[in-house]
Design an enzyme around this catalytic site. Sequence first.
Site, mmCIF file in Angstrom:
data_model
loop_
_atom_site.group_PDB
_atom_site.id
_atom_site.type_symbol
_atom_site.label_atom_id
_atom_site.label_comp_id
_atom_site.label_asym_id
_atom_site.label_seq_id
_atom_site.Cartn_x
_atom_site.Cartn_y
_atom_site.Cartn_z
ATOM 1 C CB CYS A 144 36.671 39.291 46.970
ATOM 2 S SG CYS A 144 35.763 38.544 45.608
ATOM 3 C CB ALA A 145 39.273 43.445 49.570
#
Length: 451
Positions: free
Chosen positions: A368-369
């Site tokens: 999630c980056a």
Amino acid sequence: MTAVLPTRPAVCAPALPRVVGADLQVPLVTGERVRYANLDLAASAPALEAVAEHVTALLPYYASVHRGAGYASQVSTTVLERARETVGRFVGAREDDVVVFTRNTTDALNLLAGCVPGPVLRLDVEHHANLLAWGPGRVLRAAGTVEQTLADLRRALAADRPALLAVTGASNVTGEVLPLAEITALAHAAGARVVVDAAQLAPHRRIDIAADGVDYLALSGHKLYAPYGAGALIGRRDWLDVAPPHLAGGGAVRAVRVPDAEGVTEVTWAPAPHRHEAGTPNVLGAAALAEACRHLEAGLDPAHEAALLARLEAGLAAIPGVRTLRIWPDSADRVAVTTFVVEGRPAGLVAAYLSAEHGIGVRDGKFCAHPLLQRLAGTEDGCAVRASFGIGTTAADVDRLVDALEWLVTDGPAWSYAVVDGRWSPTPDPRDLDPLGVGPTTSPPRPACGH
């Protein structure tokens, strides 16, 4: 297997709280069972045994809170409101700060996003929760050193004059920690407030938002050894008291008038925290989070984690083709999170192999980056492997990971693997993946590197 494995020095583990599942035995594709090495704590941590016991003790008293005259309701109300005090104390909140219970860090940051009276500045290294929650505002590319990143932040703050600066407490990809006191001083000098995404920092470091000047902080129970569905937003009251409620409904109001002939409903909203906690609150989750905070106040051991982290990175550095990822080589502090790539091996394959043949749990993907991984990974799909640990992790767990990776590089997997329903999996997979008998899933597959 022909790899020659080095002898490593012993590491004495301190007496820390025990986690549920510390002795969990998991199956391998070979038919053996081994103790599970959970090196995926940055995603979700198991419950502390004391937290599970506390929730079990509370269950007979569980009832709806605040407006119930019954004894159980009053007990539950007391538990909920004292939980606010405990969570606030855990992060060093000021006397007039508010503790709002949320579902998780993402929920907390989205709640605050509805309260900010202006644009928000953030770095491109953030978890999506702290990158996407905000509306207008610039996303600043982090420089190659902490010193240069702080200089760029100073200029951006002076030029943009944002209402809020959103920063991570510790990177969920590399574990690197920014100097929060210095950052808040820069922001306050420019007239901006600061919110810290502490999802990764809180499980590893004592936090003092009053001393560091942090205005708002968000955290998750499921990363703090309290996976019962609660998180929290802690911070200054004024924005929270005047903003629209996060959810409209019961519990968030003081009074509602019956609609008049024009169909207009008049509502007097409650102040924070209740203004943003409409509906029946998660009393058990709040109690679990507070109990975890009580035990972690004395149970955090950064020195032990640092020793394990150094042990892991020394082992990884000795394996040909394994490269660890860093944002800032000059970062002086890191929590126990390491992300790496194995040359010529897809991240999903590496993670599947570690699980299926060695009983080791890690995470693969973009965590999630996505913007950060696209910059750092250097792989075709932008994916990497992340190992993370904390309470319950031992030197033996770290050594198992290093040994397994050395075997992978030297000899290759002993089993066959393929992408099945979007995920790398052993083929065939003889393990029982439904030991609780919940039945087969009908959920659609997710992409092999989507998170």
